[in-house]
Design a protein around this motif. Sequence first.
Motif, mmCIF file in Angstrom:
data_model
loop_
_atom_site.group_PDB
_atom_site.id
_atom_site.type_symbol
_atom_site.label_atom_id
_atom_site.label_comp_id
_atom_site.label_asym_id
_atom_site.label_seq_id
_atom_site.Cartn_x
_atom_site.Cartn_y
_atom_site.Cartn_z
ATOM 1 N N LEU A 1 -110.161 -2.392 -68.194
ATOM 2 C CA LEU A 1 -109.612 -3.702 -68.539
ATOM 3 C C LEU A 1 -108.275 -3.540 -69.252
ATOM 4 N N ILE B 1 -110.114 -11.814 -71.803
ATOM 5 C CA ILE B 1 -110.080 -11.232 -70.451
ATOM 6 C C ILE B 1 -111.444 -10.609 -70.128
ATOM 7 N N LYS C 1 -114.219 -11.381 -67.047
ATOM 8 C CA LYS C 1 -114.735 -10.330 -66.150
ATOM 9 C C LYS C 1 -116.257 -10.228 -66.242
ATOM 10 N N ASP D 1 -103.449 -8.445 -67.811
ATOM 11 C CA ASP D 1 -102.896 -8.897 -66.538
ATOM 12 C C ASP D 1 -103.411 -10.307 -66.287
ATOM 13 N N SER E 1 -99.429 -3.694 -64.046
ATOM 14 C CA SER E 1 -99.737 -4.016 -65.453
ATOM 15 C C SER E 1 -99.196 -2.860 -66.298
ATOM 16 N N THR F 1 -109.448 -4.964 -64.397
ATOM 17 C CA THR F 1 -108.003 -5.194 -64.321
ATOM 18 C C THR F 1 -107.361 -4.191 -63.381
#
Length: 518
Positions: free
Chosen positions: A190, A205, A209, A193, A340, A71
């Motif tokens: 992380l 998320i 990734k 976002d 973020s 992120t």
Amino acid sequence: MAAASGLPSSSLDTRDSYEEALAALSSLITKRSRADKSNKGDRFELVFDYLKLLDLEEDILKMKVIHVAGTKGKGSTCAFTESILRSYGFRTGLFTSPHLIDVRERFRLDGKDISEEKFLVYFWWCYNRLKERTNEEIPMPTYFRFLALLAFKIFAAEEVDAAILEVGLGGKFDATNAVQKPVVCGISSLGYDHMEILGDTLGKIAGEKAGIFKPGVPAFTVPQPDEAMRVLEEKASELDVNLEGVQPLTARQLSGQKLGLDGEHQYLNARLAVSLASTWLQQIGNLEVPTLTQMSILPEKFIKGLATTSLQGRAQVVPDQFIETRTSGDLVFYLDGAHSPESMDVCAKWFSLAVKGDNKSERSEHLVNGSCHGKCSGEENCQQILLFNCMSVRDPNLLLPHLRNTCANYGVHFKKALFVPNMSVYHKVGTTADLPEDDPHVDLSWQLTLQKVWERLVHNEREGEDSESIKSEVFTSLPMAIKWLRDSVHESSSATRFQVLVTGSLHLVGDVLRLIRK
């Protein structure tokens, strides 16, 4: 060192202008929202069709890739990694996003942006070949996919030893994930976002990734929130990936040297880069790299690589180069593309320590043009100003409180906040020449929303203050805001220094850099 033999035969004296190439590139930007849920990975399998059409299938299998998702911090990690490998004498290719001023920034060969001449040759070779060979079933690739394919072509033709690829968005369905057998993978910090695309929990998320993990390919990550780490570990175990966590570098390991990128958070990104580069050097470079313990000092070439790393728009300090004042530090811009909530905290901490000149824990005495700009001496009156914009998919109710509260914790309070629309339009790739000065009909509804959020935040501070002082302002354009700042400097007393934090959007940071640098 250029592998000129790798240039396509469409001749180096191409007459297609750079502007024509940018116009062609702009035609690939889709108007459809990135968050359109109907796309199911936007037919990710098309990327393999494009590689076939461009005869890149074999090249990509041979490429010695370091692949990094995350992120925040992934661009910095890639830049550190590239710089280390270059300091060992290897030929490097670095693909990052987004660009701040010129699209060529996304493609670095041996640490330098690709030349305009080479860019044009490779661009038209890929673009024309795809134009000829695509059809209804396999349409032209979208903007970012085309750029990733172009990176593969450039790095293959230029015969780089190492290709360092930063994921554009997510991981699993990102165009860079066409690489099936990287040498090593990295996952930087992380956080929340692009939730409209990647999912609304850290677990979801992390799952996106971890999509870059490949069977048996070693991977490294930094400390993560528990929920995210659990998912990374599950995915790693499914694919027989040896996933190792790293801790931030220490001053001792760097033997007293400072990192090339400013900010405390970079010690973690640098440590991730050390692991990625070490793995590549051992597996591909056949070099013995000593195992790094908490007490040992890094090899000299690692330290040199980390100390000379550069990346625009991340914790960058630039004095206004156009303003004519008695001293060059009267108007100083602190630029960071944080967007973020977590990176806002990091950005606010960096800015606060930098303007306060607390160089015990930070590299806040950042040298600009050989002199120490930005710091205030006792006699000076320093005013901190915020220059802000963010994309409308972001939540300003999360971003702005993080920024303001972290600064306040360090004793830094903004005299004024300026909100502006970005100049670079998202549906057009442009150059400095085509930036609009001012548009009286511009839609400022989003900037007014940002202003309302900010005004609510500072409302409580108003008690007992001069109610005449206006805490924020919306400008119709960025050049108007810069003009206001320059005028304010001229109108102020000689001992006033304006320290402007530019954040919320890498697009905004790029636009500001175009206006303040010669």
